[in-house]
Every structure is written in structure tokens, then in C-alpha cells.
Enzyme design. Sequence first.
Site, PDB file in Angstrom:
ATOM      1  N   ASN A 188       0.811  -1.227   0.000  1.00 48.97           N
ATOM      2  CA  ASN A 188       0.000   0.000   0.000  1.00 48.97           C
ATOM      3  C   ASN A 188       0.840   1.270   0.000  1.00 48.97           C
ATOM      4  OD1 ASN A 188       0.976  -0.073   2.604  1.00 48.97           O
ATOM      5  ND2 ASN A 188      -0.986   0.333   3.599  1.00 48.97           N
ATOM      6  N   LYS A 189       2.138   1.140  -0.293  1.00 47.32           N
ATOM      7  CA  LYS A 189       3.015   2.315  -0.286  1.00 47.32           C
ATOM      8  C   LYS A 189       3.113   2.952  -1.677  1.00 47.32           C
ATOM      9  CE  LYS A 189       4.019   2.088   4.086  1.00 47.32           C
ATOM     10  NZ  LYS A 189       3.316   0.904   4.549  1.00 47.32           N
ATOM     11  N   ASN A 190       3.824   4.074  -1.749  1.00 52.35           N
ATOM     12  CA  ASN A 190       3.943   4.834  -2.994  1.00 52.35           C
ATOM     13  C   ASN A 190       4.583   4.003  -4.104  1.00 52.35           C
ATOM     14  OD1 ASN A 190       4.368   6.362  -0.448  1.00 52.35           O
ATOM     15  ND2 ASN A 190       3.934   8.114  -1.773  1.00 52.35           N
TER      16      ASN A 190
END
Length: 215
Positions: A188-190
Site C-alpha cells: 500500500n506504499k507509494n
Amino acid sequence: MLKQPPMWKVPLFDTDLGEAECAAAAGVIRSGWLTMGDRVRAFEESFAAFIGVRHAVAVSSCTAALHLANQALGIGPGDEVICPSLTFVASPNTIMLTGAKPVFADIVAIGDFGLSAEDVERRVTPATKAIHLLHYAGAPCNMDGIMAVAGRHGLKVIEDCAHAPGASHKSRPVGAIGDFGCFSFFSNKNMTTGEGGMLTTGDEALAEKARLMRS
């Protein structure tokens, strides 16, 4: 009877993976070298250049990066580490894993979730060894204020950059300002590698120590 407004459905994350990522993953599998091979070294070198530091050390998660940063800086029993009260549990957990004590400091304000340099200074004691800070949601902290406090008291600084690859404070990339930067590549990170993290530093001795401890 009041009519309920429509519900917004906001996804936790929305990864954008396509054929290029599938081909890259297949290439790793076909290579027969699944961990710590040429692709990992190339990723470390690219990421170090992107952040603007000399060294990047790939690890299994940002939690692992935070733990390694603490260990490489010699944090241990009897030490105190100041960290945000608004943070992910990994920050205090990795401090406690070393035997040190997390000391919570407040954020600046409701409109600024960054660690308050003023409150950090109030929490410093003779046992304080380092400051953990979090660039909350990718918004950089007041690094000038934090680094000034660290300089006055001889403290190390660990930047939690889990959501902040590419962010900068006054044109300086986060993760290149403190002693260590810690990044996450969770789904769910960049940017994502599925799982994974990175430890960044400009200090060659700390980087070598982290590489040895990683293994």
C-alpha cells in the site's frame, strides 16, 4: 426519517502493476537467484542515487530497516529514543527490541502531523541517544528544527520515510538528512516490491555495519 448520504469507498491502496512487472518477476524466478542477487544490488544503487545518498541497503521491511538503524547506531539498554506519539507501532517496537525506552513526543498541530522539535527538546534527558521521526503520509517534518535539537544534544536521527520516497524538505530529499532513512515497499506504499524496505545513509561505516547485521 433522514436519508443516509451515499458511502464513499476509498481503497486502502490501488497498485498499478502490469506486464513489465510480471516479466521482471518471471525473470527473477528464471534466474534461479531469488534473494540478494544482481537485481537487488542494482535496485540499491538506483535508489541511493534517487535519494541522493551514497548507500542504500535493501531489507525485508521498513520495520527491519528501523531495527537495523537502531542497532547500527548502538542503541541499547539504558538508552532513551524520542519518537512520535502519532506513528505506526514499528517505531516504538523496534526501539524496545534493542532494550531501549521509547519516549513519546507530540506532533506540531492538527494541521501538521510532523514531530514537534520544541516538544522533542522538552523530552531530552541525559539518557537520550536518538530521535525517531516520521514523515507522516509523506509530508516532510521540520527537519531544520529536528536537526538543530539533535546537534545541540549530540543525538542521532532516524527518519521513518515509509510513505515518503521522493519527498523533500527545502530541496533536500528525506532519507538523506538524518543518520539513517528507512523506507517501505509494502503493497500500500507509494512504490512497492510486494514486501520490502530500504535503509539509506551517507555514512560508509554505518552502511557496512548495517549490511553485516542484515545478513
